[in-house]
Design a protein around this motif. Structure first.
Motif, mmCIF file in Angstrom:
data_model
loop_
_atom_site.group_PDB
_atom_site.id
_atom_site.type_symbol
_atom_site.label_atom_id
_atom_site.label_comp_id
_atom_site.label_asym_id
_atom_site.label_seq_id
_atom_site.Cartn_x
_atom_site.Cartn_y
_atom_site.Cartn_z
ATOM 1 N N VAL A 139 0.945 -1.184 0.175
ATOM 2 C CA VAL A 139 -0.042 0.017 -0.103
ATOM 3 C C VAL A 139 0.862 1.173 0.182
ATOM 4 N N GLN A 140 1.905 1.055 0.652
ATOM 5 C CA GLN A 140 2.855 2.358 0.870
ATOM 6 C C GLN A 140 3.403 2.629 -0.478
ATOM 7 N N TYR A 141 3.819 1.768 -1.263
ATOM 8 C CA TYR A 141 4.386 1.816 -2.638
ATOM 9 C C TYR A 141 3.364 2.194 -3.487
ATOM 10 N N HIS A 142 2.122 1.755 -3.339
ATOM 11 C CA HIS A 142 0.906 2.172 -4.288
ATOM 12 C C HIS A 142 0.751 3.836 -3.830
ATOM 13 N N TYR A 143 0.712 4.130 -2.660
ATOM 14 C CA TYR A 143 0.415 5.577 -2.597
ATOM 15 C C TYR A 143 1.590 6.565 -3.280
ATOM 16 N N ALA A 144 2.907 5.958 -3.158
ATOM 17 C CA ALA A 144 4.027 6.656 -3.819
ATOM 18 C C ALA A 144 3.953 6.690 -5.461
ATOM 19 N N GLY A 145 2.923 5.969 -5.928
ATOM 20 C CA GLY A 145 2.757 5.892 -7.382
ATOM 21 C C GLY A 145 3.789 4.495 -8.114
ATOM 22 N N ASN A 146 4.571 3.824 -7.033
ATOM 23 C CA ASN A 146 5.549 2.937 -7.637
ATOM 24 C C ASN A 146 4.746 1.472 -7.797
ATOM 25 N N LEU A 147 4.151 1.375 -9.043
ATOM 26 C CA LEU A 147 3.188 0.356 -9.151
ATOM 27 C C LEU A 147 3.837 -1.139 -9.191
ATOM 28 N N ASN A 148 4.929 -0.894 -9.701
ATOM 29 C CA ASN A 148 5.810 -2.332 -9.947
ATOM 30 C C ASN A 148 6.195 -2.828 -8.614
ATOM 31 N N LYS A 149 6.662 -2.023 -7.611
ATOM 32 C CA LYS A 149 6.952 -2.582 -6.363
ATOM 33 C C LYS A 149 5.740 -2.870 -5.540
ATOM 34 N N ALA A 150 4.576 -2.079 -5.583
ATOM 35 C CA ALA A 150 3.270 -2.360 -4.790
ATOM 36 C C ALA A 150 2.998 -3.701 -5.306
ATOM 37 N N SER A 151 2.915 -4.105 -6.599
ATOM 38 C CA SER A 151 2.553 -5.356 -7.186
ATOM 39 C C SER A 151 3.285 -6.435 -6.818
ATOM 40 N N GLU A 152 4.540 -6.306 -6.674
ATOM 41 C CA GLU A 152 5.389 -7.348 -6.290
ATOM 42 C C GLU A 152 4.925 -7.788 -4.655
ATOM 43 N N TYR A 153 4.750 -6.606 -3.930
ATOM 44 C CA TYR A 153 4.542 -7.178 -2.401
ATOM 45 C C TYR A 153 2.823 -7.625 -2.300
ATOM 46 N N TYR A 154 1.973 -7.117 -3.120
ATOM 47 C CA TYR A 154 0.886 -7.628 -2.988
ATOM 48 C C TYR A 154 0.870 -9.096 -3.271
ATOM 49 N N ILE A 155 1.419 -9.490 -4.351
ATOM 50 C CA ILE A 155 1.406 -10.892 -4.730
ATOM 51 C C ILE A 155 1.996 -11.879 -3.765
ATOM 52 N N GLU A 156 3.295 -11.334 -3.262
ATOM 53 C CA GLU A 156 3.768 -12.160 -2.080
ATOM 54 C C GLU A 156 2.870 -12.331 -0.985
ATOM 55 N N ALA A 157 2.170 -11.187 -0.638
ATOM 56 C CA ALA A 157 1.300 -11.216 0.609
ATOM 57 C C ALA A 157 -0.037 -12.163 0.285
ATOM 58 N N LEU A 158 -0.343 -12.215 -1.177
ATOM 59 C CA LEU A 158 -1.404 -12.949 -1.538
ATOM 60 C C LEU A 158 -1.193 -14.561 -1.330
ATOM 61 N N GLY A 159 0.195 -14.576 -1.562
ATOM 62 C CA GLY A 159 0.490 -16.294 -1.489
ATOM 63 C C GLY A 159 0.353 -16.601 0.013
ATOM 64 N N ILE A 160 0.666 -15.960 0.794
ATOM 65 C CA ILE A 160 0.680 -16.250 2.251
ATOM 66 C C ILE A 160 -0.749 -16.153 2.661
ATOM 67 N N ARG A 161 -1.434 -15.337 2.308
ATOM 68 C CA ARG A 161 -3.055 -15.229 2.744
ATOM 69 C C ARG A 161 -3.724 -16.181 2.157
ATOM 70 N N SER A 162 -3.306 -16.938 1.006
ATOM 71 C CA SER A 162 -3.877 -18.087 0.481
ATOM 72 C C SER A 162 -3.693 -19.445 1.338
ATOM 73 N N ARG A 163 -2.517 -19.355 1.985
ATOM 74 C CA ARG A 163 -1.877 -20.366 2.775
ATOM 75 C C ARG A 163 -2.622 -20.505 3.962
ATOM 76 N N VAL A 164 -2.905 -19.574 4.662
ATOM 77 C CA VAL A 164 -3.495 -19.434 6.191
ATOM 78 C C VAL A 164 -5.085 -19.127 5.792
#
Length: 790
Positions: free
Chosen positions: A92-117
């Protein structure tokens, strides 16, 4: 009408106010806790809390503490939930700053964990955020795929706000692609969910987006009807983002109707609000629309300036769709100048139109934006025609025709027809049954005729059986007639029943209409009474001119929850002393307003008539008056009715003030006192004068109120406020605003003019009510704050 679609971006943009200072005391306490934390889990908790604290204040500090938590949690399986949460926060912090590539990377990594739990809500939020990024990049198929995944998860956990948001986002992407029948279907789905759940901001946005779709199809009356519905709710909710969007869209209606004066008025209103709330994408849309107005007025230089301002923002944000639209408008401007400016260089302007048009067409083709591709192909056709290149002109003419047919296929308009009513369906069913009876009768007659024919054919051979056949025919005819008579009787009975039901339905309908009219009349009377009550309440509070004379440079932030308020502020001058108070009465709306009027009346009697100027004595006498007026007793029903108050007596001539408080504090910022933080930054110090923990009402503890004598100097700032601000829920996790966040904002903005400081505080509150994930929090109490510069 591609410019209209920008208004719907408001659903997706994460808006925060970045403030570059913080309250030292709160952070120091968290650092002390960190020193004594023993386990990795305890440390992660503290790092997350520190990161959350800085989320809307300092981007780099928030990332610093989130990264601390991430390093602790990444190698520990027991901290997997912490890792999932902190990765989403970093995204979200990278999304606020307009760095969409970084934001996307962290979202995808978080999604993997949230799927496992198996964190369903967390997965739904991540899919929604990924959809926002896809749409910003023009990746429409991927955006819809992520929004649909988010929708299914929200449906599974029955989260209405998320379901409506997903429907709305899917509709917006389809509108971007020119698939208007699908878009309007999903907009109406979002409207239905929000209406049932009572989410008024969602209802308003749905009306706004439906208006956009009607506008795109040229149905201005239907568009204005839905825009006005959206505007009324936006006013009621004091939703600046939505107000800016609706102003924008109404301005576009005026553009299409060639009423450029009104169009410019509405678009300038929209731009002012977007600048106030730092809505960069929205500002780009406004610059385009204002440029279009100047272009229509023949003011081509002003049009070009506005288009290039929009282009600069879109390039900065990486908004490919926005860039395609601006390039389209600049290309169109050059073609218009060819036809409108005498003596202009046709070849030069046509080549400029080709340059910008090709940029637009290339981007529109890349992201699949069919409306932009359609408009740009027509401009390129005309530009090539102006240069005598008819081969290229023909190619783009064919593209224009094919895209136009795709967008406005006749079948797509069928999605806007209404369904038949229940009564009409039942009536149709009765007609079908009647037709079945007629068919059955006809079949019986046919069978009888066949039997008679057979009888006459065989008559010559079987004379002896004539009587038998005649008798048989007679019996069959008799049975047929009896069946027909029976069916006719049933049909008559059914028709009579239908007419009776119809009469009953019409009578009930008439009764409902009469009751509705009576209710609407009562509603109008009640609303008129409350609006009149608001005028009366406003009349007893200091007007702007009087407040300026009494208080000098100051601000008053007054945001009632309802039409009338349980908060009030009051000021007067007695014997060269200025007396100011902020009060928070029990309740809000009409009950709170009655109590506030009682408080103002008693203050006028105590301060103005009796000339009591000691703040503690004023509070003591006010409490006695309230207890007596309400007949309060310790065990009475009205025991809790009363008010909290902060009362200041300012002696400007002697540079001092007297103050007393009933559960509401006084804050002071000295102009010449600073402290240095661990980061070697200077920050203001807020002195807080604590109030007595008693209210202006009956209570078990009713000591005399205390007063404080305080020396002040020129440049000092004094602040009084009700608790509605710090108790307001909002933000990304639905928490209270809290005193520490208000202190941080006040300290950060203490160097601004008082009016500007008020705007910054108001913007922070508005952002708190509108969370980054799209959740809208209702205002729960009246909000009042007064700031005074000595």
């Amino acid at each position: 009408m591609q410019k209209l679609i920008y208004s719907s971006i408001l659903l997706l943009v994460f808006c925060v106010t970045k403030i570059n200072s913080f309250a030292n005391t709160e952070i120091d306490s968290l650092r002390n806790e960190l020193k004594h934390a023993k386990t990795a889990e305890e440390k992660c908790d503290i790092y997350l809390e520190m990161g959350d604290y800085f989320e809307f204040l300092i981007h780099d500090s928030a990332l610093y503490y989130y990264e601390k938590c991430r390093h602790l949690a990444k190698d520990d399986d027991d901290l997997e939930l912490y890792l999932s949460r902190v990765l989403g926060n970093i995204g979200v912090q990278y999304h606020y700053a307009g760095n969409l590539n970084k934001a996307s990377e962290y979202y995808i990594e978080a999604l993997g964990i949230r799927s496992r739990v198996n964190d369903t809500l967390g997965k739904a939020t991540i899919y929604n955020n990924l959809g926002v990024i896809n749409r910003s990049r023009g990746q429409y198929e991927e955006a819809i795929e992520n929004y649909e995944k988010s929708l299914l998860l929200y449906i599974a956990i029955e989260k209405d706000a998320g379901i409506a948001r997903a429907y709305n986002n899917i509709a917006i992407v389809n509108s971007d692609r020119g698939i208007y029948d699908v878009a309007i279907e999903y907009f109406f789905k979002a409207l239905e969910v929000n209406s049932k759940a009572g989410h008024m901001r969602g209802v308003s946005m749905a009306y706004n987006n439906i208006g956009n779709t009607y506008h795109t199809q040229g149905n201005y009356d239907a568009a204005l009807t839905h825009y006005n519905e959206a505007l009324e709710i936006a006013y009621q909710e004091n939703d600046k983002r939505l107000l800016s969007s609706v102003y924008n869209n109404i301005g576009n209606i005026f553009i299409d109707e060639k009423d450029y004066e009104n169009a410019l008025t509405y678009h300038n209103r929209s731009l002012e609000i977007k600048e106030e709330i730092s809505d960069r994408m929205g500002m780009s849309s406004s610059y385009i629309n204002i440029g279009n107005i100047h272009r229509s007025l023949g003011e081509y230089e002003l049009a070009s300036e506005n288009y290039h301002q929009a282009l600069e923002i879109d390039i900065e944000l990486g908004d490919k769709r926005g860039q395609a639209i601006v390039y389209n408008n600049i290309a169109n401007l050059y073609m218009i100048m060819i036809d409108s400016v005498p003596g202009i260089n046709v070849a030069e302007n046509a080549n400029m139109a080709l340059y910008y048009g090709k940029e637009s067409f290339s981007l529109a083709k890349e992201i699949g934006a069919l409306p932009v591709k359609n408009n740009t192909s027509e401009i390129l056709k005309n530009a090539y025609k102006s240069l005598g290149n008819y081969k290229e002109a023909l190619e783009f003419a064919e593209i224009y025709i094919s895209t136009n047919k795709t967008m406005f296929d006749e079948e797509k308009t069928k999605a806007l027809t209404e369904m038949q009513t229940k009564y009409e369906t039942e009536k149709k069913q009765q007609e079908i049954e009647k037709q079945n009876l007629v068919i059955e009768k006809q079949e019986i007659d046919n069978r009888r005729q066949r039997n008679q024919r057979n009888f006459f054919v065989a008559g010559s051979f079987m004379l002896t059986l004539l009587v038998v056949f005649v008798f048989r025919g007679y019996i069959q005819k008799k049975r047929s007639n009896e069946l027909i008579t029976e069916k006719n009787a049933l049909l008559i009975e059914a028709n009579e029943e239908i007419h009776a039901q119809k009469d009953e339905i019409e009578a009930q309908h008439d009764m409902v209409i009469r009751q509705k009219e009576q209710i609407e009349i009562q509603k109008i009377k009640i609303e008129d009474s409350i609006r009149y009550a608001r005028r009366i309440q406003a009349a007893v509070m200091p007007k702007e001119e009087k407040a300026n004379n009494l208080l000098g440079e100051h601000f008053i932030l007054f945001k009632p929850k309802d039409v009338v308020s349980g908060d009030f502020y009051w000021a007067t001058e007695i014997n060269d002393l200025t007396i100011i108070t902020v009060a928070d009465c029990t309740g809000h709306g009409v009950p709170g307003a009655f109590m506030s009027m009682l408080g103002v009346s008693f203050l006028n009697e105590i301060v103005r008539k009796k000339e009591v100027n000691n703040p503690a004595m004023v509070l003591n006498q006010l409490r006695n008056n309230v207890v007596e007026a309400l007949g309060q007793t310790i065990k009475g029903e009205s025991q809790n009715d009363g008010m909290d108050m902060s009362l200041l007596v300012l002696d400007k001539e002697n540079n001092k003030c007297l103050w007393a408080g009933a559960r509401l504090p006084l804050w002071i910022i000295r102009h010449n006192k600073k402290e240095v933080t661990e980061e070697a930054e200077e920050t203001d110090i807020i002195e807080e004068i604590k109030p007595d923990k008693m209210t202006i009402a009956i209570g078990h503890k009713m000591h005399e109120f205390n007063y404080h004598e305080i020396a002040v100097e020129k440049g000092d700032r004094l602040y009084m406020f009700s608790d509605g601000i710090v108790d307001q829920f909002g933000g990304p996790y639905g928490k209270k605003f809290m005193t520490r966040q208000l202190k941080a904002i006040v300290k950060k903005t203490s160097s601004f003019e008082m009016d500007e400081q008020k705007k910054r505080i108001e913007a922070a509150l508005n952002n708190w009510l509108h969370a980054p994930d799209g959740t809208e929090y209702p205002q729960i109490d009246d909000m009042t704050m007064i700031g005074i510069l000595i």
